[in-house]
Design an enzyme around this catalytic site. Sequence first.
Site, PDB file in Angstrom:
ATOM      1  N   LYS A 122       0.886  -1.166   0.000  1.00  0.00           N
ATOM      2  CA  LYS A 122       0.000   0.000   0.000  1.00  0.00           C
ATOM      3  C   LYS A 122       0.926   1.219   0.000  1.00  0.00           C
ATOM      4  O   LYS A 122       0.841   2.109   0.863  1.00  0.00           O
ATOM      5  CB  LYS A 122      -0.908  -0.063   1.246  1.00  0.00           C
ATOM      6  CG  LYS A 122      -2.030   0.936   1.267  1.00  0.00           C
ATOM      7  CD  LYS A 122      -3.147   0.666   0.271  1.00  0.00           C
ATOM      8  CE  LYS A 122      -4.171   1.794   0.292  1.00  0.00           C
ATOM      9  NZ  LYS A 122      -5.095   1.760  -0.844  1.00  0.00           N
TER      10      LYS A 122
ATOM     11  N   ASP B 265      -5.640  -3.039  -2.265  1.00  0.00           N
ATOM     12  CA  ASP B 265      -7.059  -2.927  -2.645  1.00  0.00           C
ATOM     13  C   ASP B 265      -7.273  -3.464  -4.061  1.00  0.00           C
ATOM     14  O   ASP B 265      -8.215  -4.216  -4.325  1.00  0.00           O
ATOM     15  CB  ASP B 265      -7.572  -1.484  -2.489  1.00  0.00           C
ATOM     16  CG  ASP B 265      -6.560  -0.440  -2.932  1.00  0.00           C
ATOM     17  OD1 ASP B 265      -5.393  -0.786  -3.182  1.00  0.00           O
ATOM     18  OD2 ASP B 265      -6.939   0.745  -3.043  1.00  0.00           O
TER      19      ASP B 265
ATOM     20  N   ASP C 248      -7.135 -15.754   2.995  1.00  0.00           N
ATOM     21  CA  ASP C 248      -8.486 -16.275   3.277  1.00  0.00           C
ATOM     22  C   ASP C 248      -9.396 -16.062   2.058  1.00  0.00           C
ATOM     23  O   ASP C 248     -10.228 -16.921   1.741  1.00  0.00           O
ATOM     24  CB  ASP C 248      -9.109 -15.580   4.498  1.00  0.00           C
ATOM     25  CG  ASP C 248      -8.828 -16.349   5.795  1.00  0.00           C
ATOM     26  OD1 ASP C 248      -7.773 -17.010   5.865  1.00  0.00           O
ATOM     27  OD2 ASP C 248      -9.653 -16.291   6.719  1.00  0.00           O
TER      28      ASP C 248
ATOM     29  N   ASP D 207      -2.534 -12.197   5.557  1.00  0.00           N
ATOM     30  CA  ASP D 207      -3.553 -12.853   6.383  1.00  0.00           C
ATOM     31  C   ASP D 207      -4.916 -12.756   5.691  1.00  0.00           C
ATOM     32  O   ASP D 207      -5.652 -13.744   5.547  1.00  0.00           O
ATOM     33  CB  ASP D 207      -3.584 -12.138   7.749  1.00  0.00           C
ATOM     34  CG  ASP D 207      -4.362 -12.906   8.797  1.00  0.00           C
ATOM     35  OD1 ASP D 207      -4.908 -13.965   8.481  1.00  0.00           O
ATOM     36  OD2 ASP D 207      -4.429 -12.425   9.944  1.00  0.00           O
TER      37      ASP D 207
END
Length: 364
Positions: free
Chosen positions: A188, A220, A248, A244
Amino acid sequence: MKIAILPGDGIGPEVTAQSARVLRAVVGNRVDLRMEEAPIGQAGVDAAGVPLPGATLALAQAADAILFGAVGGPTDELPDRSKRPGSGLLKLRKSLSLFANFRPAVLFPELIGASTLRPDVVAGVDMLILRELNGDLYFGEPRGVHLENGRRVGVNTMRYSEDEVARIAHVGFQAARQRRGKLCSVDKANVLETMQLWRDVVTEVSREYPDVALTHLYVDAASMMLIRAPKQFDVIVTGNVFGDILSDAAAMLTGSIGMLPSASLGIGAGVAGAKVPGLYEPVHGSAPDIAGRDIANPLASVLSAAMMLRHSLGLPEEALRIERAVRAVLANGYRTADIHQAGTRLVGTAEMGDAVVKALDFAT
Ligand code: NAD
Protein backbone atom coordinates in the site's frame (compact mmCIF):
# COMPACT_ATOMS: atom_id res chain seq x y z
CA MET A 1 12.83 -38.01 12.20
CA LYS A 2 11.14 -36.22 15.04
CA ILE A 3 7.72 -34.71 14.42
CA ALA A 4 6.10 -32.54 17.08
CA ILE A 5 2.32 -32.90 16.90
CA LEU A 6 0.52 -29.86 18.33
CA PRO A 7 -3.22 -30.45 17.77
CA GLY A 8 -4.48 -27.40 19.72
CA ASP A 9 -8.18 -26.66 20.08
CA GLY A 10 -11.57 -27.13 18.41
CA ILE A 11 -11.27 -29.12 15.19
CA GLY A 12 -7.45 -29.02 15.49
CA PRO A 13 -7.21 -32.44 17.18
CA GLU A 14 -9.79 -33.99 14.81
CA VAL A 15 -8.01 -32.99 11.59
CA THR A 16 -4.50 -33.53 12.97
CA ALA A 17 -5.37 -37.10 13.96
CA GLN A 18 -6.13 -37.80 10.29
CA SER A 19 -3.02 -36.11 8.86
CA ALA A 20 -0.78 -37.87 11.39
CA ARG A 21 -2.30 -41.21 10.28
CA VAL A 22 -1.72 -40.36 6.64
CA LEU A 23 1.91 -39.39 7.39
CA ARG A 24 2.51 -42.71 9.16
CA ALA A 25 0.87 -44.65 6.38
CA VAL A 26 2.77 -42.96 3.55
CA VAL A 27 6.24 -43.52 4.99
CA GLY A 28 5.44 -47.03 6.29
CA ASN A 29 8.50 -48.74 7.71
CA ARG A 30 10.94 -46.96 5.44
CA VAL A 31 11.43 -43.96 7.71
CA ASP A 32 11.59 -43.95 11.49
CA LEU A 33 9.05 -41.20 12.25
CA ARG A 34 8.86 -40.35 15.94
CA MET A 35 5.72 -38.40 16.66
CA GLU A 36 5.24 -36.78 20.03
CA GLU A 37 2.20 -34.73 21.00
CA ALA A 38 2.00 -31.61 23.19
CA PRO A 39 -0.72 -29.09 24.10
CA ILE A 40 -0.93 -25.54 22.74
CA GLY A 41 -3.56 -22.81 22.79
CA GLN A 42 -6.46 -23.33 25.20
CA ALA A 43 -5.24 -26.91 25.59
CA GLY A 44 -1.90 -25.46 26.80
CA VAL A 45 -3.70 -23.20 29.28
CA ASP A 46 -5.74 -26.15 30.56
CA ALA A 47 -2.66 -28.36 30.92
CA ALA A 48 -0.01 -25.93 32.13
CA GLY A 49 -1.59 -22.49 32.65
CA VAL A 50 -0.16 -20.85 29.48
CA PRO A 51 -0.95 -21.09 25.74
CA LEU A 52 2.62 -22.16 24.90
CA PRO A 53 3.91 -24.33 27.77
CA GLY A 54 7.71 -24.55 28.09
CA ALA A 55 7.64 -28.30 27.38
CA THR A 56 5.68 -27.71 24.15
CA LEU A 57 8.18 -25.11 22.94
CA ALA A 58 11.09 -27.41 23.84
CA LEU A 59 9.51 -30.30 21.92
CA ALA A 60 8.94 -28.05 18.90
CA GLN A 61 12.49 -26.70 18.98
CA ALA A 62 13.99 -30.20 19.08
CA ALA A 63 11.79 -31.51 16.23
CA ASP A 64 12.59 -31.78 12.52
CA ALA A 65 9.11 -30.51 11.74
CA ILE A 66 5.92 -29.49 13.52
CA LEU A 67 2.40 -30.54 12.58
CA PHE A 68 0.03 -27.97 14.03
CA GLY A 69 -3.78 -28.05 14.16
CA ALA A 70 -5.48 -24.80 15.20
CA VAL A 71 -5.96 -22.75 18.34
CA GLY A 72 -8.70 -20.51 19.65
CA GLY A 73 -12.02 -20.52 21.41
CA PRO A 74 -14.15 -18.67 23.90
CA THR A 75 -11.12 -17.19 25.69
CA ASP A 76 -9.90 -15.35 22.54
CA GLU A 77 -10.85 -11.97 23.98
CA LEU A 78 -9.47 -12.33 27.50
CA PRO A 79 -8.14 -8.96 28.73
CA ASP A 80 -4.80 -10.67 29.53
CA ARG A 81 -3.44 -11.20 26.00
CA SER A 82 -0.76 -13.57 27.22
CA LYS A 83 -3.50 -16.04 28.21
CA ARG A 84 -5.31 -15.93 24.86
CA PRO A 85 -4.96 -19.21 22.93
CA GLY A 86 -3.78 -17.46 19.74
CA SER A 87 -0.81 -15.93 21.53
CA GLY A 88 0.66 -19.44 21.81
CA LEU A 89 0.91 -19.74 18.03
CA LEU A 90 2.28 -16.22 17.55
CA LYS A 91 4.92 -16.91 20.19
CA LEU A 92 5.84 -20.26 18.63
CA ARG A 93 6.28 -18.69 15.16
CA LYS A 94 8.34 -15.86 16.62
CA SER A 95 10.49 -18.13 18.84
CA LEU A 96 11.44 -20.22 15.82
CA SER A 97 11.88 -17.14 13.56
CA LEU A 98 9.41 -18.64 11.11
CA PHE A 99 9.14 -15.64 8.81
CA ALA A 100 7.98 -17.19 5.53
CA ASN A 101 4.44 -18.50 5.33
CA PHE A 102 3.69 -20.46 2.15
CA ARG A 103 -0.01 -20.70 1.35
CA PRO A 104 -0.66 -22.44 -1.94
CA ALA A 105 -4.17 -22.00 -3.31
CA VAL A 106 -4.82 -24.66 -5.90
CA LEU A 107 -8.21 -25.55 -7.27
CA PHE A 108 -8.68 -29.29 -7.62
CA PRO A 109 -10.64 -29.71 -10.88
CA GLU A 110 -13.06 -32.02 -9.04
CA LEU A 111 -14.08 -29.08 -6.80
CA ILE A 112 -14.75 -26.57 -9.52
CA GLY A 113 -18.43 -26.48 -8.58
CA ALA A 114 -17.68 -25.96 -4.86
CA SER A 115 -16.36 -22.42 -5.33
CA THR A 116 -18.81 -19.58 -5.02
CA LEU A 117 -17.22 -18.07 -8.14
CA ARG A 118 -18.03 -19.00 -11.74
CA PRO A 119 -16.17 -22.08 -13.03
CA ASP A 120 -14.59 -20.16 -15.92
CA VAL A 121 -13.11 -17.69 -13.40
CA VAL A 122 -11.57 -20.27 -11.08
CA ALA A 123 -10.69 -23.16 -13.44
CA GLY A 124 -6.91 -23.62 -13.38
CA VAL A 125 -6.23 -21.43 -10.33
CA ASP A 126 -2.79 -22.36 -8.99
CA MET A 127 -1.08 -19.67 -6.95
CA LEU A 128 1.18 -19.37 -3.98
CA ILE A 129 0.62 -16.63 -1.44
CA LEU A 130 3.81 -15.95 0.45
CA ARG A 131 3.08 -14.04 3.63
CA GLU A 132 5.74 -12.44 5.85
CA LEU A 133 5.08 -13.70 9.34
CA ASN A 134 7.34 -11.99 11.86
CA GLY A 135 6.72 -8.28 11.42
CA ASP A 136 4.07 -5.69 10.53
CA LEU A 137 1.13 -4.54 12.66
CA TYR A 138 0.99 -7.83 14.55
CA PHE A 139 4.33 -7.28 16.26
CA GLY A 140 5.19 -3.57 15.85
CA GLU A 141 5.67 -1.40 18.94
CA PRO A 142 4.25 0.79 20.38
CA ARG A 143 0.89 -0.92 20.67
CA GLY A 144 -2.03 -0.84 23.06
CA VAL A 145 -5.00 1.17 24.22
CA HIS A 146 -4.33 4.23 26.40
CA LEU A 147 -6.15 7.30 27.65
CA GLU A 148 -5.70 10.65 25.92
CA ASN A 149 -7.65 13.60 27.30
CA GLY A 150 -10.02 11.16 28.97
CA ARG A 151 -10.77 9.11 25.81
CA ARG A 152 -9.47 5.70 24.86
CA VAL A 153 -7.06 5.62 21.93
CA GLY A 154 -5.87 2.41 20.25
CA VAL A 155 -2.43 2.20 18.63
CA ASN A 156 -0.70 -0.45 16.52
CA THR A 157 2.48 0.10 14.57
CA MET A 158 3.18 -1.06 11.04
CA ARG A 159 6.90 -1.71 11.05
CA TYR A 160 9.31 -3.42 8.67
CA SER A 161 13.07 -3.12 8.46
CA GLU A 162 14.75 -3.41 5.07
CA ASP A 163 16.42 -6.71 5.94
CA GLU A 164 13.05 -8.24 6.92
CA VAL A 165 11.59 -7.20 3.56
CA ALA A 166 14.66 -8.39 1.63
CA ARG A 167 14.65 -11.87 3.17
CA ILE A 168 11.00 -12.54 2.33
CA ALA A 169 11.52 -11.02 -1.14
CA HIS A 170 14.37 -13.48 -1.79
CA VAL A 171 12.12 -16.38 -0.79
CA GLY A 172 9.43 -15.01 -3.14
CA PHE A 173 11.77 -14.73 -6.13
CA GLN A 174 13.16 -18.21 -5.50
CA ALA A 175 9.67 -19.68 -5.22
CA ALA A 176 8.63 -17.95 -8.47
CA ARG A 177 11.68 -19.42 -10.19
CA GLN A 178 10.48 -22.92 -9.30
CA ARG A 179 6.99 -22.15 -10.62
CA ARG A 180 5.92 -19.99 -13.58
CA GLY A 181 8.46 -17.20 -13.04
CA LYS A 182 6.00 -14.46 -11.99
CA LEU A 183 6.09 -12.58 -8.70
CA CYS A 184 3.48 -9.99 -7.68
CA SER A 185 4.39 -7.89 -4.65
CA VAL A 186 1.36 -6.49 -2.81
CA ASP A 187 1.66 -3.33 -0.71
CA LYS A 188 0.00 0.00 0.00
CA ALA A 189 2.91 2.20 -1.04
CA ASN A 190 0.63 5.05 -2.10
CA VAL A 191 -0.43 5.70 1.49
CA LEU A 192 1.97 4.02 3.93
CA GLU A 193 5.67 4.86 4.26
CA THR A 194 6.42 1.36 5.55
CA MET A 195 4.92 -0.03 2.36
CA GLN A 196 6.94 2.39 0.19
CA LEU A 197 10.04 0.91 1.83
CA TRP A 198 8.59 -2.56 1.08
CA ARG A 199 8.20 -1.70 -2.61
CA ASP A 200 11.68 -0.11 -2.86
CA VAL A 201 13.40 -3.10 -1.25
CA VAL A 202 11.51 -5.69 -3.34
CA THR A 203 12.51 -3.73 -6.45
CA GLU A 204 16.15 -3.67 -5.34
CA VAL A 205 16.18 -7.42 -4.67
CA SER A 206 14.59 -8.05 -8.09
CA ARG A 207 17.89 -7.07 -9.78
CA GLU A 208 19.29 -10.40 -8.60
CA TYR A 209 16.46 -12.27 -10.34
CA PRO A 210 16.26 -10.96 -13.91
CA ASP A 211 14.55 -14.20 -14.96
CA VAL A 212 11.51 -13.49 -12.71
CA ALA A 213 8.85 -11.02 -13.93
CA LEU A 214 8.04 -8.69 -11.01
CA THR A 215 4.84 -6.67 -10.77
CA HIS A 216 3.46 -4.53 -7.93
CA LEU A 217 -0.16 -4.11 -6.87
CA TYR A 218 -1.78 -2.07 -4.13
CA VAL A 219 -3.64 -4.33 -1.74
CA ASP A 220 -7.06 -2.93 -2.65
CA ALA A 221 -6.47 -3.62 -6.35
CA ALA A 222 -4.99 -7.04 -5.50
CA SER A 223 -8.09 -8.06 -3.55
CA MET A 224 -10.25 -7.09 -6.51
CA MET A 225 -8.03 -8.95 -8.99
CA LEU A 226 -8.02 -12.08 -6.82
CA ILE A 227 -11.77 -12.34 -7.31
CA ARG A 228 -12.01 -10.95 -10.85
CA ALA A 229 -9.13 -12.69 -12.60
CA PRO A 230 -7.30 -15.00 -10.18
CA LYS A 231 -5.52 -17.03 -12.85
CA GLN A 232 -3.11 -14.18 -13.53
CA PHE A 233 -1.31 -14.85 -10.23
CA ASP A 234 1.65 -17.18 -9.83
CA VAL A 235 3.40 -16.10 -6.59
CA ILE A 236 2.13 -13.21 -4.45
CA VAL A 237 4.51 -11.88 -1.80
CA THR A 238 3.10 -9.59 0.85
CA GLY A 239 3.27 -8.48 4.47
CA ASN A 240 1.79 -10.12 7.51
CA VAL A 241 -1.57 -8.32 7.64
CA PHE A 242 -2.34 -8.17 3.92
CA GLY A 243 -1.25 -11.80 3.57
CA ASP A 244 -3.55 -12.85 6.38
CA ILE A 245 -6.55 -11.31 4.64
CA LEU A 246 -5.74 -12.12 1.00
CA SER A 247 -5.03 -15.78 1.73
CA ASP A 248 -8.49 -16.27 3.28
CA ALA A 249 -10.00 -14.69 0.16
CA ALA A 250 -7.89 -17.00 -2.01
CA ALA A 251 -9.22 -19.92 0.02
CA MET A 252 -12.67 -19.32 -1.35
CA LEU A 253 -11.39 -19.60 -4.91
CA THR A 254 -10.59 -23.21 -4.13
CA GLY A 255 -14.00 -24.01 -2.69
CA SER A 256 -13.33 -24.20 1.05
CA ILE A 257 -10.87 -23.03 3.64
CA GLY A 258 -10.87 -26.69 4.66
CA MET A 259 -8.74 -27.46 1.58
CA LEU A 260 -5.88 -25.00 2.15
CA PRO A 261 -2.56 -26.14 3.63
CA SER A 262 0.33 -23.95 4.73
CA ALA A 263 3.97 -24.12 5.69
CA SER A 264 5.87 -21.63 7.84
CA LEU A 265 9.59 -21.77 7.31
CA GLY A 266 12.56 -20.00 8.84
CA ILE A 267 16.26 -19.71 8.15
CA GLY A 268 17.04 -21.68 4.99
CA ALA A 269 13.35 -21.43 4.10
CA GLY A 270 12.20 -23.90 1.49
CA VAL A 271 15.32 -25.99 1.78
CA ALA A 272 15.20 -29.50 3.23
CA GLY A 273 17.53 -29.51 6.25
CA ALA A 274 16.72 -25.89 7.15
CA LYS A 275 18.20 -24.78 10.45
CA VAL A 276 14.89 -24.48 12.28
CA PRO A 277 11.94 -26.88 12.09
CA GLY A 278 9.18 -25.93 9.67
CA LEU A 279 5.64 -25.52 10.98
CA TYR A 280 2.89 -27.12 8.93
CA GLU A 281 -0.73 -26.20 9.51
CA PRO A 282 -4.07 -25.81 7.78
CA VAL A 283 -4.97 -22.20 7.00
CA HIS A 284 -8.27 -22.53 8.85
CA GLY A 285 -8.83 -21.93 12.55
CA SER A 286 -10.32 -24.06 15.31
CA ALA A 287 -13.88 -23.73 13.87
CA PRO A 288 -15.72 -24.00 17.21
CA ASP A 289 -19.03 -24.01 15.32
CA ILE A 290 -18.35 -27.51 13.98
CA ALA A 291 -15.88 -28.89 16.56
CA GLY A 292 -16.43 -32.36 18.05
CA ARG A 293 -18.94 -33.45 15.40
CA ASP A 294 -16.68 -35.36 13.01
CA ILE A 295 -17.67 -33.11 10.11
CA ALA A 296 -14.54 -30.96 9.63
CA ASN A 297 -12.61 -31.35 6.39
CA PRO A 298 -9.20 -32.86 7.25
CA LEU A 299 -7.71 -32.34 3.76
CA ALA A 300 -6.05 -28.97 4.54
CA SER A 301 -4.18 -30.70 7.35
CA VAL A 302 -3.42 -33.74 5.19
CA LEU A 303 -2.04 -31.49 2.43
CA SER A 304 0.01 -29.64 5.08
CA ALA A 305 1.58 -33.00 5.96
CA ALA A 306 2.48 -33.39 2.28
CA MET A 307 4.20 -29.99 2.39
CA MET A 308 6.13 -31.17 5.45
CA LEU A 309 7.42 -34.22 3.58
CA ARG A 310 8.56 -32.02 0.71
CA HIS A 311 10.01 -29.00 2.52
CA SER A 312 11.33 -30.36 5.83
CA LEU A 313 11.80 -34.11 5.53
CA GLY A 314 13.26 -34.33 2.01
CA LEU A 315 10.63 -36.89 0.92
CA PRO A 316 9.08 -35.35 -2.23
CA GLU A 317 7.87 -38.69 -3.63
CA GLU A 318 5.82 -39.33 -0.51
CA ALA A 319 4.46 -35.76 -0.69
CA LEU A 320 3.29 -36.41 -4.23
CA ARG A 321 1.68 -39.69 -3.19
CA ILE A 322 -0.44 -37.88 -0.59
CA GLU A 323 -1.44 -35.21 -3.11
CA ARG A 324 -2.40 -37.86 -5.67
CA ALA A 325 -4.37 -39.77 -3.03
CA VAL A 326 -6.33 -36.60 -2.17
CA ARG A 327 -7.15 -36.09 -5.84
CA ALA A 328 -8.22 -39.70 -6.12
CA VAL A 329 -10.66 -39.51 -3.19
CA LEU A 330 -12.14 -36.32 -4.61
CA ALA A 331 -12.42 -37.94 -8.04
CA ASN A 332 -14.19 -40.87 -6.36
CA GLY A 333 -16.78 -38.44 -5.02
CA TYR A 334 -15.85 -38.31 -1.31
CA ARG A 335 -16.82 -34.94 0.19
CA THR A 336 -17.00 -33.50 3.69
CA ALA A 337 -19.92 -31.14 4.38
CA ASP A 338 -18.03 -27.94 3.42
CA ILE A 339 -17.46 -29.14 -0.17
CA HIS A 340 -20.47 -31.41 -0.53
CA GLN A 341 -22.69 -31.12 -3.59
CA ALA A 342 -25.59 -33.17 -4.89
CA GLY A 343 -24.41 -36.43 -6.41
CA THR A 344 -21.30 -36.75 -4.25
CA ARG A 345 -20.78 -38.91 -1.18
CA LEU A 346 -20.98 -37.09 2.15
CA VAL A 347 -18.36 -38.37 4.62
CA GLY A 348 -17.12 -37.34 8.05
CA THR A 349 -13.61 -36.34 9.13
CA ALA A 350 -12.42 -39.84 10.03
CA GLU A 351 -13.98 -41.46 6.98
CA MET A 352 -12.23 -38.94 4.74
CA GLY A 353 -8.96 -39.86 6.51
CA ASP A 354 -9.69 -43.57 5.90
CA ALA A 355 -10.31 -42.88 2.22
CA VAL A 356 -7.00 -41.02 1.82
CA VAL A 357 -5.06 -43.79 3.59
CA LYS A 358 -6.66 -46.40 1.31
CA ALA A 359 -5.98 -44.33 -1.80
CA LEU A 360 -2.26 -44.12 -0.93
CA ASP A 361 -1.87 -47.71 -2.08
CA PHE A 362 -2.83 -46.75 -5.60
CA ALA A 363 -1.18 -43.33 -5.68
CA THR A 364 2.31 -44.44 -6.59
P1 NAD B 1 -12.19 -20.67 11.17
O1 NAD B 1 -11.22 -20.89 10.06
O2 NAD B 1 -11.99 -21.47 12.37
O3 NAD B 1 -13.66 -20.92 10.60
C1 NAD B 1 -14.24 -20.13 9.57
C2 NAD B 1 -15.40 -20.90 8.94
O4 NAD B 1 -14.87 -21.96 8.14
C3 NAD B 1 -16.32 -21.56 9.98
O5 NAD B 1 -17.63 -21.53 9.49
C4 NAD B 1 -15.83 -22.99 10.03
O6 NAD B 1 -16.81 -23.93 10.39
C5 NAD B 1 -15.33 -23.22 8.61
N1 NAD B 1 -14.20 -24.15 8.58
C6 NAD B 1 -12.95 -23.89 9.00
N2 NAD B 1 -12.18 -24.98 8.86
C7 NAD B 1 -12.96 -25.94 8.33
C8 NAD B 1 -12.73 -27.29 7.97
N3 NAD B 1 -11.54 -27.88 8.11
N4 NAD B 1 -13.76 -27.99 7.48
C9 NAD B 1 -14.97 -27.43 7.32
N5 NAD B 1 -15.24 -26.14 7.63
C10 NAD B 1 -14.25 -25.41 8.15
O7 NAD B 1 -12.13 -19.12 11.51
P2 NAD B 1 -12.96 -18.28 12.62
O8 NAD B 1 -14.34 -18.81 12.76
O9 NAD B 1 -12.73 -16.87 12.25
O10 NAD B 1 -12.17 -18.52 13.96
C11 NAD B 1 -12.49 -19.57 14.86
C12 NAD B 1 -11.39 -19.67 15.90
O11 NAD B 1 -10.17 -20.07 15.26
C13 NAD B 1 -11.09 -18.35 16.61
O12 NAD B 1 -10.81 -18.66 17.94
C14 NAD B 1 -9.85 -17.83 15.89
O13 NAD B 1 -9.06 -17.01 16.71
C15 NAD B 1 -9.15 -19.13 15.59
N6 NAD B 1 -8.20 -19.10 14.45
C16 NAD B 1 -7.06 -19.83 14.61
C17 NAD B 1 -6.17 -19.93 13.56
C18 NAD B 1 -4.94 -20.78 13.77
O14 NAD B 1 -4.86 -21.49 14.76
N7 NAD B 1 -4.00 -20.77 12.85
C19 NAD B 1 -6.43 -19.30 12.34
C20 NAD B 1 -7.63 -18.59 12.20
C21 NAD B 1 -8.52 -18.50 13.26
